[in-house]
Structures are given as C-alpha cells and as structure tokens.
Design a protein around this motif. Structure first.
Motif, PDB file in Angstrom:
ATOM      1  N   LEU A 168      -3.447   9.795   4.449  1.00 43.94           N
ATOM      2  CA  LEU A 168      -3.490   8.395   4.046  1.00 43.94           C
ATOM      3  C   LEU A 168      -2.085   7.806   3.990  1.00 43.94           C
ATOM      4  CD1 LEU A 168      -5.196   5.996   3.111  1.00 43.94           C
ATOM      5  CD2 LEU A 168      -4.992   6.877   0.784  1.00 43.94           C
ATOM      6  N   PHE A 169      -1.149   8.556   3.422  1.00 46.12           N
ATOM      7  CA  PHE A 169       0.234   8.100   3.343  1.00 46.12           C
ATOM      8  C   PHE A 169       0.828   7.933   4.741  1.00 46.12           C
ATOM      9  CE2 PHE A 169       4.803   8.958   3.003  1.00 46.12           C
ATOM     10  CZ  PHE A 169       5.164   7.921   2.158  1.00 46.12           C
TER      11      PHE A 169
ATOM     12  N   LEU B 209       0.836  -1.203   0.000  1.00 40.66           N
ATOM     13  CA  LEU B 209       0.000   0.000   0.000  1.00 40.66           C
ATOM     14  C   LEU B 209       0.871   1.253   0.000  1.00 40.66           C
ATOM     15  CD1 LEU B 209      -2.733   1.410   0.174  1.00 40.66           C
ATOM     16  CD2 LEU B 209      -2.601   1.148   2.662  1.00 40.66           C
ATOM     17  N   VAL B 210       1.902   1.262   0.826  1.00 40.31           N
ATOM     18  CA  VAL B 210       2.814   2.409   0.851  1.00 40.31           C
ATOM     19  C   VAL B 210       3.470   2.590  -0.515  1.00 40.31           C
ATOM     20  CG1 VAL B 210       4.962   3.315   1.832  1.00 40.31           C
ATOM     21  CG2 VAL B 210       3.208   2.358   3.335  1.00 40.31           C
TER      22      VAL B 210
ATOM     23  N   VAL C  50       3.907   5.675  -5.629  1.00 34.51           N
ATOM     24  CA  VAL C  50       3.859   5.730  -7.090  1.00 34.51           C
ATOM     25  C   VAL C  50       2.759   6.671  -7.585  1.00 34.51           C
ATOM     26  CG1 VAL C  50       3.337   4.343  -9.136  1.00 34.51           C
ATOM     27  CG2 VAL C  50       4.916   3.476  -7.416  1.00 34.51           C
ATOM     28  N   SER C  51       1.621   6.656  -6.921  1.00 38.34           N
ATOM     29  CA  SER C  51       0.484   7.445  -7.399  1.00 38.34           C
ATOM     30  C   SER C  51       0.217   8.682  -6.557  1.00 38.34           C
ATOM     31  CB  SER C  51      -0.767   6.567  -7.415  1.00 38.34           C
ATOM     32  OG  SER C  51      -1.086   6.176  -6.097  1.00 38.34           O
TER      33      SER C  51
ATOM     34  N   ARG D 266      -2.955  13.128  -4.699  1.00 39.70           N
ATOM     35  CA  ARG D 266      -2.969  14.457  -4.067  1.00 39.70           C
ATOM     36  C   ARG D 266      -3.862  15.407  -4.864  1.00 39.70           C
ATOM     37  NH1 ARG D 266       0.867  17.902  -1.095  1.00 39.70           N
ATOM     38  NH2 ARG D 266      -0.568  19.460  -0.298  1.00 39.70           N
ATOM     39  N   ALA D 267      -3.839  15.276  -6.183  1.00 40.58           N
ATOM     40  CA  ALA D 267      -4.700  16.126  -7.008  1.00 40.58           C
ATOM     41  C   ALA D 267      -6.177  15.806  -6.777  1.00 40.58           C
ATOM     42  CB  ALA D 267      -4.356  15.949  -8.485  1.00 40.58           C
ATOM     43  N   LEU D 268      -6.478  14.540  -6.521  1.00 42.26           N
ATOM     44  CA  LEU D 268      -7.871  14.134  -6.308  1.00 42.26           C
ATOM     45  C   LEU D 268      -8.378  14.433  -4.901  1.00 42.26           C
ATOM     46  CD1 LEU D 268      -7.964  10.675  -8.110  1.00 42.26           C
ATOM     47  CD2 LEU D 268      -9.117  12.770  -8.812  1.00 42.26           C
TER      48      LEU D 268
END
Length: 90
Positions: free
Chosen positions: A55-56, A33-34, A39-40, A45-47
């Motif tokens: 979350l991170f 998950l991390v 990667v995304s 962050r934009a969403l």
C-alpha cells in the motif's frame, strides 16, 4: 488597490483549468495519503502485515507520478499563457 492575483509570481501565470485543478487535487491527495501511511505505518503493518508495504509503495508511486504529470502540464500551460502575446514569427 491591487488584487492578490496581481501579486502572484509568473510561474503561476496561467488560469487553472478543471483538468489542472483535478490533477493538483489528486497530487495533494496522494501526498496526504503517503503522509498518513508514514504516521500510522506501525499500526497498519501490525494489522495487515506485508500488505502495508504494498500500500505504501503504491501510494508513493501514485503521488510521484501524478505530481510529475501535474508539474509538466502546469509548466506547459504557464509557458503557453506567458507567450500568448509574443509575435516571434519571422
């Protein structure tokens, strides 16, 4: 012919119990998950804005804590397994 299990080094000595396997799988899931979040992260962050950072942080904390607890439990199980036949009682 020797089995591959005979070639495994001593730190993996103890048979894996259901609890240890579940902890190992949770650790792996947290690390995956991390990795996916890293990667995304830009798109996430934009969403979601600042919630991506939360979350991170949560996923990283979970992976670190779960990994630490799993390593401690695995080492204890390995020590108990390796010392099961020793008779050091004086």
């Amino acid at each position: 012919m020797n089995s591959w299990r005979n070639l495994v080094p001593a730190p993996l000595a103890a048979p894996e119990t259901r609890a240890l396997k579940a902890a190992r799988l949770r650790t792996m899931a947290g690390l995956f998950l991390v990795a996916a979040l890293v990667v995304s992260f830009g798109a996430l962050r934009a969403l979601t804005g600042i919630f991506a950072v939360a979350l991170f942080a949560g996923a990283t904390t979970f992976a670190l804590l779960q990994g630490f607890l799993w390593v401690r439990a695995k080492n204890a199980a390995d020590d108990a397994w390796l010392m099961r036949e020793r008779d050091d009682a004086l």
